[in-house]
Design a protein around this motif. Structure first.
Motif, short mmCIF file in Angstrom:
data_model
loop_
_atom_site.label_atom_id
_atom_site.label_comp_id
_atom_site.label_asym_id
_atom_site.label_seq_id
_atom_site.Cartn_x
_atom_site.Cartn_y
_atom_site.Cartn_z
N TRP A 162 -0.10 1.67 -9.76
CA TRP A 162 -1.54 1.38 -8.79
C TRP A 162 -2.56 0.48 -9.19
O TRP A 162 -2.88 0.02 -10.46
CB TRP A 162 -2.65 2.94 -9.13
N GLU A 163 -3.09 -0.35 -8.33
CA GLU A 163 -4.06 -1.38 -8.66
C GLU A 163 -5.17 -0.31 -9.38
O GLU A 163 -6.27 -2.13 -10.31
CB GLU A 163 -4.71 -1.58 -7.37
N TYR A 164 -5.89 0.60 -9.44
CA TYR A 164 -6.87 0.93 -9.72
C TYR A 164 -7.33 1.45 -11.59
O TYR A 164 -8.06 1.45 -11.97
CB TYR A 164 -7.55 2.83 -9.10
N ALA A 196 -3.96 9.32 1.43
CA ALA A 196 -4.57 8.04 1.18
C ALA A 196 -3.97 6.59 1.25
O ALA A 196 -2.56 7.49 -0.06
CB ALA A 196 -5.81 8.39 1.05
N LYS A 241 0.80 -1.13 -0.01
CA LYS A 241 0.56 0.10 -0.04
C LYS A 241 0.95 1.31 -0.39
O LYS A 241 2.22 0.80 0.44
CB LYS A 241 -1.36 -0.01 1.35
N HIS A 298 -3.32 3.42 -1.12
CA HIS A 298 -3.87 3.18 -2.11
C HIS A 298 -2.83 1.64 -2.10
O HIS A 298 -2.13 1.84 -2.27
CB HIS A 298 -4.24 3.87 -3.04
N THR A 299 -4.03 0.54 -2.67
CA THR A 299 -2.82 -0.77 -3.18
C THR A 299 -2.26 -0.62 -4.51
O THR A 299 -2.91 0.11 -5.25
CB THR A 299 -3.88 -2.05 -3.58
N LYS A 310 0.80 5.46 -0.58
CA LYS A 310 0.24 7.04 -0.48
C LYS A 310 0.13 7.68 -1.76
O LYS A 310 0.75 7.83 -2.94
CB LYS A 310 1.08 7.35 0.42
N TYR A 311 -1.15 8.05 -2.02
CA TYR A 311 -1.44 8.93 -3.22
C TYR A 311 -2.16 9.98 -2.49
O TYR A 311 -3.42 9.70 -1.67
CB TYR A 311 -2.28 7.95 -4.25
#
Length: 385
Positions: free
Chosen positions: A43-45, A23, A17, A25-26, A19-20
């Motif tokens: 980034w996973e998203y 926050a 994880k 993020h995975t 930070k972006y």
């Protein structure tokens, strides 16, 4: 370079994880960043890539967090001695600590290899190291790490003149490149056979007759019980060989016989092992029960001795069988068609030419051939095309 977070080395593809915009993020680790304090992640998203500070990345996998805790107060162990023995000892230590702390080494291929090389690159060490994930079933892995599988793997390693150990789910090998390849092959054979001499297992080695690291014996099925596992293991330990049964590898065996393979890099040690195995087969019937006469034992060493057998007539032998259709078939029939003939240099086989009604000689690695046996030495002195 390697990606390290809190003392834990992460392989590319490890989940984290990061930070972006404040926050977490995975993301997935890709590589080190452009500077030592950055890590490149995806980034996973949305799959996009970015470089983030090491301080903004946290571990997500439980074993990584546990490993980070274990490594907070490490102790340093010094190993002194020749390089091969040092690497073998370091691997044994890692296996022992992995048993107490699962995931300490098995969770990171990168750090495992770096530790075994003492931080040096692959090009800087004499004896190379590699780690490969177990490719078999979970039950096979359980057997390999059990009380029977571990000594079997040790015997395979000694026969290949390398070091083989399972570190968690990883098969780690130490040695020269050719030794490591042979060790991995022997490990596959051990897994397939699971040292069961009482029944025909899954092991099949089609090129056994063509190999330089193997001596073959064909014995009556009724005599197999004489080769008890404890006796075989003692012979293996004494002579650094691996002794296995296979299904014949496609060779037509006489009904009621089994093929026994004596594997190892050293031909003289294989021969000593073969002599001791023959002694077990020749035990007096009163000592082991009622068996057929020892004159029924069929022996077939890979390196045939021309003084022990009358020379066959290849033309006559070929007239009694179906003509071999492939190089592999010719290789498996060398001792049948050319029984008692002189041994060719390593890597060469004999083939019979129908059009010329004569034998010729084929070099397996590049398919170079000649009808003149005296030209083989000259061809071997030239580099392969």
């Amino acid at each position: 370079g390697t990606v390290s977070i809190g003392g834990v080395v992460l392989d590319p593809g490890s989940p984290v994880k990061a930070k972006y915009e404040g926050a977490l993020h995975t993301a997935t680790v890709l590589s080190v960043g452009s500077t030592p304090d950055l890590i490149r992640v995806a980034w996973e998203y949305d799959g996009s890539e970015a470089e983030v500070p090491v301080s903004d990345v946290v571990l997500t996998k439980g074993e990584h967090k546990q490993r980070e805790a274990w490594l907070k107060s490490p102790r340093v162990l010094g190993i002194v001695g020749p390089e091969r023995q040092r690497r073998a000892c370091a691997l044994r230590v890692m296996v022992a600590t992995e048993a107490c702390c699962p995931g300490l080494w098995g969770s990171s291929v990168t750090e495992t290899l770096s530790e075994l090389r003492d931080g040096a690159s692959e090009m800087s060490v004499i004896y190379g190291v590699e780690a490969n994930p177990h490719s078999g079933t979970a039950s096979e892995l359980e057997w390999l790490r059990g009380t029977t599988g571990v000594p079997a793997m040790r015997r395979a390693a000694a026969a290949a003149h390398c070091t083989l150990e399972y570190l968690g789910p990883l098969l780690v090998t130490v040695g020269f490149a050719q030794e490591r390849e042979l060790g991995k092959e022997y490990a596959r054979w051990v897994t397939a056979s699971q040292r069961d001499s009482s029944a025909r297992g899954k092991l099949s080695i089609p090129d056994a007759d063509m190999r330089d690291d193997m001596t073959i014996r064909v014995i009556p099925e009724s005599r197999v019980p004489r080769l008890r596992s404890d006796k075989l293991w003692q012979i293996e330990r004494d002579h650094d060989v691996l002794v296995l049964f296979d299904d014949g590898g496609g060779t037509a065996l006489v009904e009621g016989t089994r093929r026994l393979l004596i594997c190892g890099n050293d031909g003289s040690k294989r021969e000593l092992a073969a002599q001791r195995l023959q002694q077990l087969l020749d035990v007096a019937p009163a000592a082991v029960g009622s068996f057929a006469s020892t004159s029924n034992v069929v022996e077939r060493p890979v390196m045939a001795d021309p003084n022990r057998a009358e020379k066959s007539n290849p033309r006559e032998v070929l007239a009694t069988m179906q003509w071999p259709a492939t190089i592999n078939q010719w290789g498996m029939l060398q001792k049948v068609i050319w029984k008692g003939h002189s041994k060719l240099p390593s890597g060469w086989i004999r083939i019979w030419s129908k059009s010329n009604d004569a034998e010729y000689y084929l070099r397996l690695k590049d398919k170079v051939s000649t009808f003149k046996i005296e030209e083989i030495e000259q061809l071997n002195s030239k580099p392969a095309a």
